[in-house]
Scaffold this active site. Structure first.
Site: not given
Ligand SMILES: [Zn+2]
Length: 427
Positions: A66, A154, A234, A307
């Site tokens: 992050r 994404d 995904h 993910d």
């Protein structure tokens, strides 16, 4: 010369079609031929690998660390520690940071930060569109020069097909693969769970499978039109598997990725209203899970990834509707895939699981990783495929705890992770 000798393990190195009992030697951070180090064992460290699989360091090509912007969820350093604990030596970070990784200076910042503080290899991706807003292309050439390994929006999905076509054409010029989160906004709207029995029963807004399948179909057409690779991230829906299977048989440059939660869980879980079952794309029906397993078995889905999407407790501990999508995954994914694919359903063998974590992502992203060839970087994962263990979220290396798998009993895990000849994790 410093040497590490990993003794007595079963080496599985799909890149070299190797599966044998042998010792593996790392000297000065590189894999070497056993014969090259005879007589120089005085300064060597020995690792007992009896009963263990000696695999090339695993690659997870879909993680969200992050930084910059959301260091309260995960930092590059803490995410890298979680990766090491999960058996990963290389991870690929998604660009939905703040600022968005859509420019060379943010990419440089991430690379500096990784070089300072990450115990595994952290490779950045760049955004396809400016601010991941889907309106205007990012400067793809500058991102390529800055060293991204792929481009992706994404978390978001470019809806304008002409813009996506230009992105794929630019990416082709710079030899960068395009990764795509497949979601048609007009069809999905503000859906939050799989549209089906449970969404109807619980009164939660539906996210229909067709919302993914439409964009998978779009990407197949654009990959053909532009003659360039698009990787669908995904994959969750049966129809996506059918589309990908047909396209791959026809030789289209398209691939699909699978995350463990989409085969370990179904949408039935959302009846608990536990926000750790809220992800995007959503958990789907048992029929979808069967189709995903079929896609893994026949190679339609060729890459395993997590993910890994850390969120702080206060962010997830809200109403289902309000909670952010996503779960942490780095420290549970290998155990889940071994449990589900190897032990429970016997979908694929151990060699293929390792291949889907090494050779497949390395080829797609053109990484010098994922092999135990002489001269390769000394990135190695030791795996005990039979070890039974219980997931303890409070023991995670990740800064976040948002997992639906806390307390699960799994079979198989990484026990020792080595990056560039240095131990970065040991159980
Ligand atoms: Zn996504």
């Amino acid at each position: 010369m410093s040497a590490i000798i990993i003794k007595g393990g079963r080496i599985i190195d799909p890149a070299n079609k190797r599966d044998e009992m042998a010792d593996l030697v790392i000297t000065d951070g590189k894999i070497v031929q056993r014969s090259d180090v005879r007589g120089q064992t005085s300064e060597s460290e020995e690792i007992d690998a009896s009963g263990l699989i000696v695999a090339p360091g695993l690659i997870d090509m879909h993680v969200h660390f992050r930084e910059p912007g959301f260091a309260h969820k995960e930092t590059i350093a803490s995410g890298a520690r979680a990766a090491a604990a999960g058996g990963f030596t290389t991870v690929v970070c998604m660009p939905n940071t703040s600022p968005v990784s859509d420019n060379p200076s943010t990419i440089a910042w991430i690379k500096d930060r990784a070089a300072e503080g990450a115990c595994v290899n952290v490779l950045p991706t760049g955004a396809i569109s400016k601010d991941i807003a889907g309106d205007e292309l990012a400067s793809i050439g500058s991102l390529a020069q800055a060293g991204v390994v792929a481009i992706t929006d994404d978390g978001h999905c470019i809806q304008n097909h002409e813009l996506m076509r230009r992105a794929v054409e630019y990416a082709r010029m710079f030899d960068l693969p395009v990764l795509d989160h497949c979601q048609d906004y007009s069809l999905v709207g503000n859906g939050i769970v799989h549209e089906g029995y449970w969404s109807t029963l619980l009164g939660l807004r539906g996210w229909p499978s067709a919302g993914e399948e439409l964009i998978v179909a779009r990407n197949i057409l654009l990959a053909e039109l532009c003659d360039h690779h698009i990787h669908c991230q995904h994959i969750s829906a049966a129809g996506s598997v059918r589309l990908l299977r047909d396209a791959r048989r026809r030789g289209v440059k398209i691939s699909g990725e699978i995350c463990p939660h989409h085969i370990a869980l179904t949408d039935e879980s959302v009846q608990t209203f536990d926000t750790n079952f809220k992800m995007n794309p959503p958990l789907r029906s048992p029929e979808d899970v069967q189709a995903l397993l079929g896609g893994i078995a026949d190679g339609t889905l060729s890459i395993l990834a997590s993910d890994h999407a850390p969120h702080a407790g206060f962010e997830k501990e809200v109403e289902f509707d309000q909670a952010p999508f996503g779960i942490v995954g780095l420290e549970t994914e290998l155990g889940l895939f071994l449990t589900v694919l190897l032990h429970k359903h016997k979908t694929i063998d151990l060699r293929r699981i390792i291949e889907m974590y090494t050779v497949e992502p390395a080829e797609l992203l053109k990484l010098e990783a994922g092999t135990l060839s002489a001269g390769a970087s000394g990135d190695v994962t030791l795996i005990d495929p039979e070890m039974e263990w219980t997931v303890r979220a409070d023991e995670f290396q990740s800064m976040s705890r948002n997992t639906p798998f806390d307390g699960w009993k799994l079979k198989g895990r990484a026990v020792h992770t080595i990056v560039g000849g240095r131990t970065v994790w040991k159980l």
